[in-house]
Design an enzyme around this catalytic site. Structure first.
Site, PDB file in Angstrom:
ATOM      1  N   GLU A 268       1.306   9.843  -3.770  1.00 27.73           N
ATOM      2  CA  GLU A 268       1.113   8.401  -3.837  1.00 27.73           C
ATOM      3  C   GLU A 268      -0.257   8.154  -4.476  1.00 27.73           C
ATOM      4  OE1 GLU A 268       1.033   5.078  -0.176  1.00 27.73           O
ATOM      5  OE2 GLU A 268       1.163   7.220   0.223  1.00 27.73           O
TER       6      GLU A 268
ATOM      7  N   ASP B 263      -5.202  -1.616   4.767  1.00 27.17           N
ATOM      8  CA  ASP B 263      -5.834  -0.303   4.867  1.00 27.17           C
ATOM      9  C   ASP B 263      -6.998  -0.285   5.843  1.00 27.17           C
ATOM     10  OD1 ASP B 263      -4.559   1.662   3.058  1.00 27.17           O
ATOM     11  OD2 ASP B 263      -4.866   0.042   1.590  1.00 27.17           O
TER      12      ASP B 263
END
Ligand SMILES: Cc1ncc(COP(=O)(O)O)c(C=O)c1O
Ligand SMILES: Cc1ncc(COP(=O)(O)O)c(C=O)c1O
Lengths: 410, 256, 410, 256
Positions: free
Chosen positions: D48, D59
């Site tokens: 990724e 995040d």
């Protein structure tokens, strides 16, 4: 109240001859205003469009539950424009000044609230404005000085005496005796020579009038007790006045207990044993003075209660037993302030927090069906320098130190 | 009345009389003694002894500071009253007490007047005590032969002047202008019109105070008033140049 | 407004999957509240007893005369409890949180007003409370941090990104995605994922509703123009909403012109040419971003307008030409603030002062019979550190230096 | 679909697959190259590539900081896309882009998908783009053979899982818990019940991410999920111990 401006054995008008005429005119203008219904209408109109009257009555549900006794209601004078009940008096006197055709106002200020309120009124009415403030207070309350100046007022630091409120009052009188033709002295509390005690109480009576209606609407009956802090006595007179005739409502004035009545470092004139009858600053009342008649230094964490005298009307109500007086110490005040912030999201001024202290002491012993009202005379967020200091908040100190360094090095 | 008669008699021999002023205990009672000696020796006609008060609302910066320094130096009312009595015993001119009403009130009006009378004090000047206030204070003072000195101001109406006159004794203290002690006064047309109004209202001698600082000022009022009152100026002089400058200053004022 | 939470081409709900369910519930609770008249009644009741609604509409006679044109009216959101319109939204969401049965609230804050308001609401409702605030802002706005903590909230300084408002929002979302079961995120302005823009605008619509009634009573007719500053857009939406249907009333939103639009150092998203459509913080609107889609640093003297995005509803009203957008520079703001204090005794927040700037530019060209309303979103006295600094006040600096020294040496 | 088929085939040979993650341009593209080489060489199944965004709302602190450092170091979208194409050319395993929607939106949804397709990118993970948003993004991606990776969370209902499944391709990204990337997850009964729900809802391979940090974590999900996703942990490792520790770490994770 007797013709000569006495309330029982208190009050009067102990003024230099040069002010005699000025007081005659003031008395006349005041009486004319009282007899003119349109004046009060104009006053109400001003207070509801420029300030936010009626101020709310807040049911402090969390505090009520916490103490498990009386239902605690808070009269929210903190929501006035400029953040305290001082605005009521000042705007009222502003209207009177306009009627008298004067063009300049002066005022004393201790904590700065009355100074800010007066500077505000002067800006609004287009008056020149000079504010007298003890040098100590100027140093302690710089933010208020900043706002007064920004509003166009001249702030004069008074370097005499204890450099605090009472000295500012003397200095304001000194200005007045020189400039009475153009100038009105906007006295900040229900003290001073007649007709000030009565006139200031009249303007402040807007508080009690509203509160009486509100408590009946919100609670269904009049309150059992009302608590107000007592500096000069204007917010107390403001909320008490309407209830003097109500037998079921006890009135409790709370003075500054400072470090404790027994230490002598306080400002308790009507409770405790340190005050005695005297005449100063133009009126007769209970003063904190020594045996010679020299005024003593007083102490309170709250600048607004830190004053040697007290409203002659309250001295009389004390004589008559119509108002009970208690004292709250600095420490108790900080505790009550803390609790009120945490439980209700409301920040009382240090002055107002004195009233909270006594209410908190008594609420638990009362029936949950009874209501009590605390007069929250002002908001505390203006006093961050004093409050953060009193809480000895470390990150506040760090912030100030850093700021100071930045300014030093630029 | 004693004081009034004394002043009128003195006035026969002089163009204008002079009353001076000191603040008791400032800078010390010893200095007060020296200064008063110089004043008396150089021809002052009477002296105003100010008993210090913590809130001297009608006084300007010089006298204000003297009041406060005296108090913080420990001056007590008892000392002041003893000192007054001592001066009366020592000198032959009249002495008056000037103070604010709280000092009298706290001492007891009757007691204070009696004490003053017993000491031979000639009069009392209480700037924050209009005749409407106090417990018939003026009357009680007059009854004991202590002259209650009433005050006229430029803002006092003719009618009120006459009214005040009834209460007073000794002389009338005419403040030369609006304001507090210590600032220079201007003696213009308005002032003389005011003085004329004072003269109309009373047969008592007229003393003019507030801002008299020089020979020139004294000359300005000579012929229109009976007595000049000098206050702050002597205090500043003693502070800055010492008490032995007081004699020459008085002589200069009087044109001697 | 379309079903999917779009306003024209703006809005939407760009959220991580983990929040899907939370937003469904929020949407449901919000719709239920909107359809339940008693909810609005409860809200009005709360705002009139805990804050001082209706807030007054003040006729600024001196300013009106000074500019010689339109009659200037000021809607006084500064008189709300906690000092700004932020209270409206926060109290409304507080009631919703109670209905949803959640026990904890979180919020982002820039200037600190929304943080203080949320901490206040949490104290009042008995919720746990965490406030996210950029570290830069924590340092600039320490007084607000102090009050939030005193009210029982935990203030978390956010050290990411530009350490300001947008980073605080991201961080609040990070908390929310972990704790949505117990926690409601009290979004502070009319931005964010649907239904926030609409919901916040709904709570704030209390402003415009009152203003419409007041101006008709006081002036006799609807206003010609209404001015509001635009940060996220909540106070603007609050006062504009009611007037969107009124053809005779022009609506003017004023953004932060910072150092000037031409410098690139500003926060103008809807006027000027620097913003472009984007999607961030959960919604689509005009953002100040670079060509890659990275958000830019913005600048304004007022922390509350210093934000990259803007209400999607306002972006749509801009598209439709229903609201005109202008910018006020930092310098213009300080000048308008100064004038308003001196002429009216009123201290607008730096944010609010932006609206004053544009009103002052336009008032002189209008007829003296016309009325304009400036929405004064908050009071400036809480911002003394910023304002005294912006005025570069020497005695303020001296005061802070002295205080700093005292604290250093103790 | 290509990616799904690839993963299912790989899964035939391995107990569990491994997807790793890097933030493009952090700490530099050169380091990215070294790290990716170690990943591929040590048996990672797909990677990724996170195109940094200034507001990475989903995040946690590690990846957040990596995003911001990369951007302030000057990383551009163009560079990221070139780097992605280079990786596809260099290695045979699939590469996916992970980024936030604004990067795609600003680039142009169609243009972005085409660019990815042209570069041979296998899939796209956009955590802030639910299928209801965007301009039929998932459909357009699928049309170009780029797998739109949909996400399940523990809060996703069965019904919505099925709904999401319709839009997705390649695999389903199951976030192991509420919250953001980077924090340790606990794999208890709730988690396994959730994973069983995921399995019920889709026939696509299940990748589990958020908080997988050790061999132990990987073992916990082996047999229940098809692929483990390791994110923040590698970034921390490279930051603290250098890129050549990545190979050993991957081997350890896979129990090799
Ligand atoms: C908030 C507040 N409360 C009370 C007081 C005390 O004054 P009073 O006794 O006249 O109400 C002051 C005086 O400054 C004040 O600022
Ligand atoms: C006083 C004040 N006005 C305006 C704003 C800007 O927010 P909005 O555009 O949502 O009204 C803020 C934000 O902090 C504020 O504190």
């Amino acid at each position: 109240m007797s013709k000569k401006g006495y309330y029982g054995r208190w009050g009067g008008k102990f003024i230099p001859e040069v002010l005699h005429q000025t007081f005659e005119e003031l008395e006349k203008a005041y009486q004319a205003a009282r007899n003119d219904e349109s004046f009060w209408q104009e006053y109400l109109e001003l207070m509801s469009t420029y300030s936010c009257r009626p101020t709310p009555l807040t049911h402090a549900e969390n505090l009520s539950k916490h103490f498990g006794g009386a239902q605690i209601y808070i009269k929210r004078e903190d929501l006035n424009h400029t953040g305290a009940h001082k605005a009521n008096n000042v705007m009222g006197q502003g209207l009177l000044v306009k009627r008298m055709g004067k063009t300049r106002v002066i005022a004393e200020t201790g904590a700065g609230q009355h100074g800010v309120a007066t500077a505000t009124m002067a800006a609004k009415f287009g008056f020149e404005c000079t504010i007298y403030m003890g040098e100590e207070d100027v140093m302690r309350q710089r933010p208020n000085v900043f706002w007064m100046e920004k509003m166009g007022a001249t702030v004069v630091p008074v370097q005499d005496g204890s450099k605090t409120l009472k000295d500012a009052i003397n200095e304001a009188f000194r200005d007045w005796v020189s400039n009475m033709d153009t100038t009105h002295y906007v006295f900040g509390t229900a003290c001073g020579p007649s007709p000030f005690p009565e006139m200031v109480s009249w303007f402040q009576s807007i508080i009690g009038g509203e509160a009486a209606e509100q408590i009946v609407t919100q609670h269904g009956s009049l309150p059992k007790r009302i608590y107000a802090c007592v500096g000069g006595g204007s917010n107390a007179m403001g909320i008490f006045g309407r209830f003097l005739k109500e037998d079921q409502t006890d009135l409790v004035g709370v003075e500054a207990g400072g470090y404790g009545l027994e230490t002598g470092k306080h400002a308790a004139r009507l409770c405790g044993v340190d005050a005695s009858p005297g005449v100063a600053q133009g009126y007769k009342t209970m003063f904190l003075q020594n045996d010679d008649g020299q005024m003593r230094h007083t102490h309170s964490v709250s600048a607004g209660l830190d004053y040697v005298g007290v409203s002659p009307i309250l001295s009389d109500l004390n004589d008559q037993g119509l108002v009970r007086f208690e004292a709250a110490t600095d420490d108790e005040v900080m505790e009550a302030l803390d609790l009120t912030m945490k439980k209700e999201g409301i920040i009382p001024a240090l002055e107002s927090a004195h009233a909270f202290v006594q209410a908190f002491k008594e609420a638990p012993t009362m029936d949950t069906k009874d209501a009590i009202i605390i007069n929250m005379s002002g908001r505390g967020d203006k006093d961050i320098f004093t409050i953060a200091n009193a809480f000895d908040d470390p990150s506040w100190k760090e912030f100030i130190i850093e700021r100071g360094k930045t300014y030093s090095s630029s | 009345m004693q004081l009034e008669a004394y002043l009128k008699e003195r006035k026969q021999q002089k163009e204008i009389l002079l009353m001076t002023h000191i603040v008791l205990g400032y800078p010390s009672f010893d200095t007060n003694r020296e200064v008063i000696k110089q004043m008396v020796d150089n021809g002052v006609d009477c002296i105003e002894l100010q008993i210090p008060f913590s809130e001297p609302m009608a006084d300007g910066p010089v006298i204000l500071k003297a009041n406060q320094d005296s108090i913080s130096g420990g001056t007590t009312i008892k000392e002041c009253l003893e000192f007054g009595a001592e001066m009366v015993r020592t000198y032959s001119i009249p002495f008056l007490y000037m103070t604010y009403f709280n000092i009298v009130f706290k001492y007891g009006e009757v007691e204070f007047i009696s004490k003053a009378a017993d000491s031979g004090i000639a009069g009392l000047i209480i700037p924050d005590l209009p005749p409407e206030e106090g417990d018939n204070f003026a009357e009680k003072a007059r009854a004991q032969n202590v002259a209650p000195i009433l005050i006229y101001a430029p803002t006092t109406s003719d009618q009120r002047m006459q009214e005040l006159d009834k209460y007073g004794a000794g002389f009338i203290y005419c403040t030369a202008r609006k304001g507090v002690t210590g600032k220079q006064s201007e003696f213009g047309a308005d002032f003389f019109a005011y003085l004329a109004r004072c003269r109309q209202a009373t047969t008592k001698p007229l003393a003019v105070g507030f801002g008299i600082q020089s020979r020139n000022d004294v000359q300005e009022i000579t012929g229109k008033a009976d007595m000049a009152v000098v206050g702050s100026r002597t205090i500043t002089l003693v502070d800055q140049e010492g008490s032995d400058k007081v004699g020459p200053f008085i002589r200069e004022l009087l044109g001697n």
